[in-house]
Write a protein that holds these residues in place. Structure first.
Motif, PDB file in Angstrom:
ATOM      1  N   LEU A   1       0.813  -1.204   0.000  1.00  0.00           N
ATOM      2  CA  LEU A   1       0.000   0.000   0.000  1.00  0.00           C
ATOM      3  C   LEU A   1       0.852   1.261   0.000  1.00  0.00           C
ATOM      4  CD1 LEU A   1      -2.834  -0.971   2.516  1.00  0.00           C
ATOM      5  CD2 LEU A   1      -2.691  -1.383   0.058  1.00  0.00           C
ATOM      6  N   SER A   2       2.106   1.122   0.405  1.00  0.00           N
ATOM      7  CA  SER A   2       3.004   2.271   0.413  1.00  0.00           C
ATOM      8  C   SER A   2       3.624   2.540  -0.957  1.00  0.00           C
ATOM      9  CB  SER A   2       4.113   2.065   1.444  1.00  0.00           C
ATOM     10  OG  SER A   2       4.882   0.914   1.142  1.00  0.00           O
ATOM     11  N   ASP A   3       3.239   1.753  -1.946  1.00  0.00           N
ATOM     12  CA  ASP A   3       3.766   1.948  -3.300  1.00  0.00           C
ATOM     13  C   ASP A   3       3.041   3.051  -4.070  1.00  0.00           C
ATOM     14  OD1 ASP A   3       5.602  -0.073  -2.954  1.00  0.00           O
ATOM     15  OD2 ASP A   3       4.393  -1.609  -3.957  1.00  0.00           O
ATOM     16  N   PHE A   4       2.113   3.759  -3.414  1.00  0.00           N
ATOM     17  CA  PHE A   4       1.303   4.758  -4.117  1.00  0.00           C
ATOM     18  C   PHE A   4       1.355   6.110  -3.399  1.00  0.00           C
ATOM     19  CE2 PHE A   4      -0.480   0.531  -4.693  1.00  0.00           C
ATOM     20  CZ  PHE A   4      -0.511   0.425  -6.075  1.00  0.00           C
ATOM     21  N   PRO A   5       2.561   6.641  -3.183  1.00  0.00           N
ATOM     22  CA  PRO A   5       2.659   7.936  -2.503  1.00  0.00           C
ATOM     23  C   PRO A   5       2.053   9.048  -3.350  1.00  0.00           C
ATOM     24  CG  PRO A   5       4.771   7.340  -3.448  1.00  0.00           C
ATOM     25  CD  PRO A   5       3.875   6.141  -3.626  1.00  0.00           C
ATOM     26  N   GLU A   6       1.398   9.982  -2.667  1.00  0.00           N
ATOM     27  CA  GLU A   6       0.803  11.164  -3.303  1.00  0.00           C
ATOM     28  C   GLU A   6      -0.234  10.796  -4.364  1.00  0.00           C
ATOM     29  OE1 GLU A   6       3.804  13.883  -4.575  1.00  0.00           O
ATOM     30  OE2 GLU A   6       4.813  13.901  -2.637  1.00  0.00           O
ATOM     31  N   GLN A   7      -0.851   9.630  -4.195  1.00  0.00           N
ATOM     32  CA  GLN A   7      -1.944   9.226  -5.082  1.00  0.00           C
ATOM     33  C   GLN A   7      -3.212   9.034  -4.269  1.00  0.00           C
ATOM     34  OE1 GLN A   7      -1.383   6.407  -8.294  1.00  0.00           O
ATOM     35  NE2 GLN A   7       0.785   6.218  -7.791  1.00  0.00           N
ATOM     36  N   ALA A   8      -4.336   9.387  -4.858  1.00  0.00           N
ATOM     37  CA  ALA A   8      -5.628   9.078  -4.260  1.00  0.00           C
ATOM     38  C   ALA A   8      -5.898   7.589  -4.461  1.00  0.00           C
ATOM     39  CB  ALA A   8      -6.725   9.911  -4.910  1.00  0.00           C
ATOM     40  N   LEU A   9      -6.338   6.931  -3.412  1.00  0.00           N
ATOM     41  CA  LEU A   9      -6.599   5.497  -3.488  1.00  0.00           C
ATOM     42  C   LEU A   9      -8.061   5.198  -3.172  1.00  0.00           C
ATOM     43  CD1 LEU A   9      -3.536   3.864  -1.645  1.00  0.00           C
ATOM     44  CD2 LEU A   9      -3.917   4.069  -4.114  1.00  0.00           C
ATOM     45  N   ALA A  10      -8.654   4.305  -3.952  1.00  0.00           N
ATOM     46  CA  ALA A  10      -9.949   3.719  -3.622  1.00  0.00           C
ATOM     47  C   ALA A  10      -9.684   2.250  -3.323  1.00  0.00           C
ATOM     48  CB  ALA A  10     -10.930   3.872  -4.783  1.00  0.00           C
ATOM     49  N   ILE A  11     -10.096   1.800  -2.160  1.00  0.00           N
ATOM     50  CA  ILE A  11      -9.809   0.435  -1.715  1.00  0.00           C
ATOM     51  C   ILE A  11     -11.108  -0.235  -1.317  1.00  0.00           C
ATOM     52  CG2 ILE A  11      -8.557  -0.994  -0.051  1.00  0.00           C
ATOM     53  CD1 ILE A  11      -6.602   1.327   0.319  1.00  0.00           C
ATOM     54  N   THR A  12     -11.329  -1.455  -1.802  1.00  0.00           N
ATOM     55  CA  THR A  12     -12.472  -2.230  -1.341  1.00  0.00           C
ATOM     56  C   THR A  12     -12.049  -3.667  -1.128  1.00  0.00           C
ATOM     57  OG1 THR A  12     -14.858  -2.531  -1.669  1.00  0.00           O
ATOM     58  CG2 THR A  12     -13.444  -3.027  -3.553  1.00  0.00           C
ATOM     59  N   PHE A  13     -12.915  -4.448  -0.473  1.00  0.00           N
ATOM     60  CA  PHE A  13     -12.635  -5.837  -0.128  1.00  0.00           C
ATOM     61  C   PHE A  13     -13.724  -6.719  -0.731  1.00  0.00           C
ATOM     62  CE2 PHE A  13     -10.631  -3.118   2.905  1.00  0.00           C
ATOM     63  CZ  PHE A  13      -9.424  -3.744   3.217  1.00  0.00           C
ATOM     64  N   PHE A  14     -13.343  -7.866  -1.275  1.00  0.00           N
ATOM     65  CA  PHE A  14     -14.280  -8.696  -2.025  1.00  0.00           C
ATOM     66  C   PHE A  14     -13.744 -10.119  -2.116  1.00  0.00           C
ATOM     67  CE2 PHE A  14     -10.971  -8.538  -4.975  1.00  0.00           C
ATOM     68  CZ  PHE A  14     -11.236  -9.380  -6.038  1.00  0.00           C
ATOM     69  N   TYR A  15     -14.504 -11.008  -2.766  1.00  0.00           N
ATOM     70  CA  TYR A  15     -13.956 -12.297  -3.201  1.00  0.00           C
ATOM     71  C   TYR A  15     -14.678 -12.738  -4.462  1.00  0.00           C
ATOM     72  CZ  TYR A  15     -17.798 -15.046  -0.974  1.00  0.00           C
ATOM     73  OH  TYR A  15     -19.011 -15.591  -0.605  1.00  0.00           O
ATOM     74  N   THR A  16     -13.959 -13.432  -5.323  1.00  0.00           N
ATOM     75  CA  THR A  16     -14.471 -13.710  -6.667  1.00  0.00           C
ATOM     76  C   THR A  16     -15.621 -14.709  -6.663  1.00  0.00           C
ATOM     77  OG1 THR A  16     -12.871 -15.500  -7.086  1.00  0.00           O
ATOM     78  CG2 THR A  16     -12.208 -13.258  -7.672  1.00  0.00           C
ATOM     79  N   ARG A  17     -15.725 -15.547  -5.611  1.00  0.00           N
ATOM     80  CA  ARG A  17     -16.787 -16.554  -5.557  1.00  0.00           C
ATOM     81  C   ARG A  17     -18.071 -16.025  -4.926  1.00  0.00           C
ATOM     82  NH1 ARG A  17     -14.238 -21.967  -3.052  1.00  0.00           N
ATOM     83  NH2 ARG A  17     -13.246 -20.513  -1.590  1.00  0.00           N
ATOM     84  N   CYS A  18     -18.136 -14.748  -4.620  1.00  0.00           N
ATOM     85  CA  CYS A  18     -19.325 -14.173  -3.982  1.00  0.00           C
ATOM     86  C   CYS A  18     -20.568 -14.502  -4.823  1.00  0.00           C
ATOM     87  CB  CYS A  18     -19.148 -12.672  -3.845  1.00  0.00           C
ATOM     88  SG  CYS A  18     -20.455 -11.845  -2.902  1.00  0.00           S
ATOM     89  N   PRO A  19     -21.590 -15.126  -4.241  1.00  0.00           N
ATOM     90  CA  PRO A  19     -22.695 -15.649  -5.046  1.00  0.00           C
ATOM     91  C   PRO A  19     -23.783 -14.649  -5.411  1.00  0.00           C
ATOM     92  CG  PRO A  19     -23.005 -16.265  -2.763  1.00  0.00           C
ATOM     93  CD  PRO A  19     -21.681 -15.559  -2.834  1.00  0.00           C
ATOM     94  N   LEU A  20     -23.872 -13.517  -4.713  1.00  0.00           N
ATOM     95  CA  LEU A  20     -24.967 -12.586  -4.976  1.00  0.00           C
ATOM     96  C   LEU A  20     -24.486 -11.413  -5.816  1.00  0.00           C
ATOM     97  CD1 LEU A  20     -26.830 -12.585  -1.552  1.00  0.00           C
ATOM     98  CD2 LEU A  20     -27.408 -13.818  -3.641  1.00  0.00           C
ATOM     99  N   PRO A  21     -25.159 -11.116  -6.916  1.00  0.00           N
ATOM    100  CA  PRO A  21     -24.674 -10.099  -7.860  1.00  0.00           C
ATOM    101  C   PRO A  21     -24.634  -8.692  -7.292  1.00  0.00           C
ATOM    102  CG  PRO A  21     -26.907 -10.780  -8.420  1.00  0.00           C
ATOM    103  CD  PRO A  21     -26.420 -11.730  -7.382  1.00  0.00           C
ATOM    104  N   ASP A  22     -25.448  -8.397  -6.252  1.00  0.00           N
ATOM    105  CA  ASP A  22     -25.447  -7.055  -5.689  1.00  0.00           C
ATOM    106  C   ASP A  22     -24.541  -6.938  -4.471  1.00  0.00           C
ATOM    107  OD1 ASP A  22     -27.236  -8.810  -4.588  1.00  0.00           O
ATOM    108  OD2 ASP A  22     -28.892  -7.418  -4.424  1.00  0.00           O
ATOM    109  N   PHE A  23     -23.672  -7.929  -4.281  1.00  0.00           N
ATOM    110  CA  PHE A  23     -22.669  -7.862  -3.226  1.00  0.00           C
ATOM    111  C   PHE A  23     -21.311  -7.532  -3.873  1.00  0.00           C
ATOM    112  CE2 PHE A  23     -24.359  -9.747   0.910  1.00  0.00           C
ATOM    113  CZ  PHE A  23     -25.669  -9.417   0.630  1.00  0.00           C
TER     114      PHE A  23
END
Length: 311
Positions: A159-181
């Motif tokens: 995460l420290s590889d992006f100095p002076e950059q705006a970051l958007a971060i989210t958490f997920f997993y590819t097997r999530c079964p519901l399309p609105d998750f």
């Protein structure tokens, strides 16, 4: 006074503020926010939905959602506790915590909901736990900022590889079964990153990070294929994996609650916007279509200069 940041290039310290954390089984109020962030108008009609029969025990009722501890849903998902959207809030009338119910789960490409909820019994459940919280001690060194996770290209990324950059971060997993998750969160990043890239005279100091909390399955190869589904540009949007202990620690610091069951992960939602000085700017604790809000927040975050007052 010295301005405290979470992604300062010099010391990378975490801030003190408390981040509220809502366990998924009693955070159904999040789904009320979906009214403000409705699904895309391109969603398939209800006639296109797959329908699954299910049964379970009601945990929380709060229109327009209901949280149910359900049994395994044949040919779709393992047993777990999770909130479901209800298109007709009237179906929730008379339902209470502890009711045993049968219901139908409808799933289209872009959304899911339940209907036909019928009470078939009653069980005694303990009172709901109080809302939890996560806090960081002051001046604690956040070592995970320097930890090298692995992206979809097999490259080491911290995460420290992006100095002076705006970051958007989210958490997920590819097997999530519901399309609105998780898929909806990924669509938000796809839409927001494409909009930013297409803007005239837009800032260039921004980056998106989607972090998988299913590292045993989500290998770099899986993440690369997943990213291609969303036409991600690795120069602007990366998918990260790593050791479970490190992923879980990072997720916990962001206020993400996780519980695994037979390959399916019960989780809440967190999308973080970090400004270019390393300061936490915005937390979206929701799912739904809010890609335009992400764009607006990223424009503000990218414009922040990395100036420490008092120097």
């Amino acid at each position: 006074m010295k301005r405290q940041t979470i992604f300062s290039q010099s010391d990378f310290q975490m801030p003190m503020p408390v981040v509220r954390s809502w366990p998924l089984f009693y955070s159904v109020w999040l789904f009320a926010l979906l009214i403000a962030f409705p699904a895309s108008s391109a969603s398939p009609s209800t006639a296109d939905a797959r329908v699954f029969l299910a049964r379970g025990v009601v945990e929380v009722v709060q229109a327009p959602a209901i949280t149910i501890k359900h049994e395994a849903i044949t040919n779709y998902m393992a047993a777990m506790t999770m909130p479901f959207h209800v298109k007709d809030p009237g179906e929730l009338t008379g339902l209470q915590r502890g009711d045993q119910v049968n219901f139908k789960l409808h799933v289209t490409e872009n959304e899911s909901w339940v209907s036909g909820i019928s009470k078939v019994g009653k069980v005694a459940l303990p009172p709901l736990p109080a809302e939890a919280s996560i806090s960081q001690p002051p001046d604690e060194k956040f070592e995970l900022l320097h930890y090298k996770f692995t992206n979809e290209l097999g490259q080491a990324v911290s995460l420290s590889d992006f100095p002076e950059q705006a970051l958007a971060i989210t958490f997920f997993y590819t097997r999530c079964p519901l399309p609105d998750f998780c898929p909806r969160l990924s669509k938000n990043f796809a839409e927001a990153s494409h909009k930013l890239a297409a803007m005239t005279n837009a800032p260039t100091n921004w980056h998106f990070l989607s972090i998988s909390f299913d590292p045993e399955f989500d290998s770099p190869e899986i993440l690369k294929s997943y990213g291609q589904l969303y036409q991600s540009d690795p120069a602007r949007w990366n998918f990260l994996t790593g050791p479970r202990t490190k992923i879980r620690e990072l997720a916990q610091r962001a206020g993400v609650t996780l519980a695994s069951s037979d390959g399916t992960i019960n989780h809440n939602f967190r999308t973080l916007i970090i400004d270019a000085s390393g300061q936490l700017q915005t937390v979206f604790p929701i799912t739904g279509d809010f890609s335009d809000l992400i764009v607006a927040e990223m424009l503000k975050a990218a414009a922040v200069t990395n100036v420490v007052s008092g120097k």
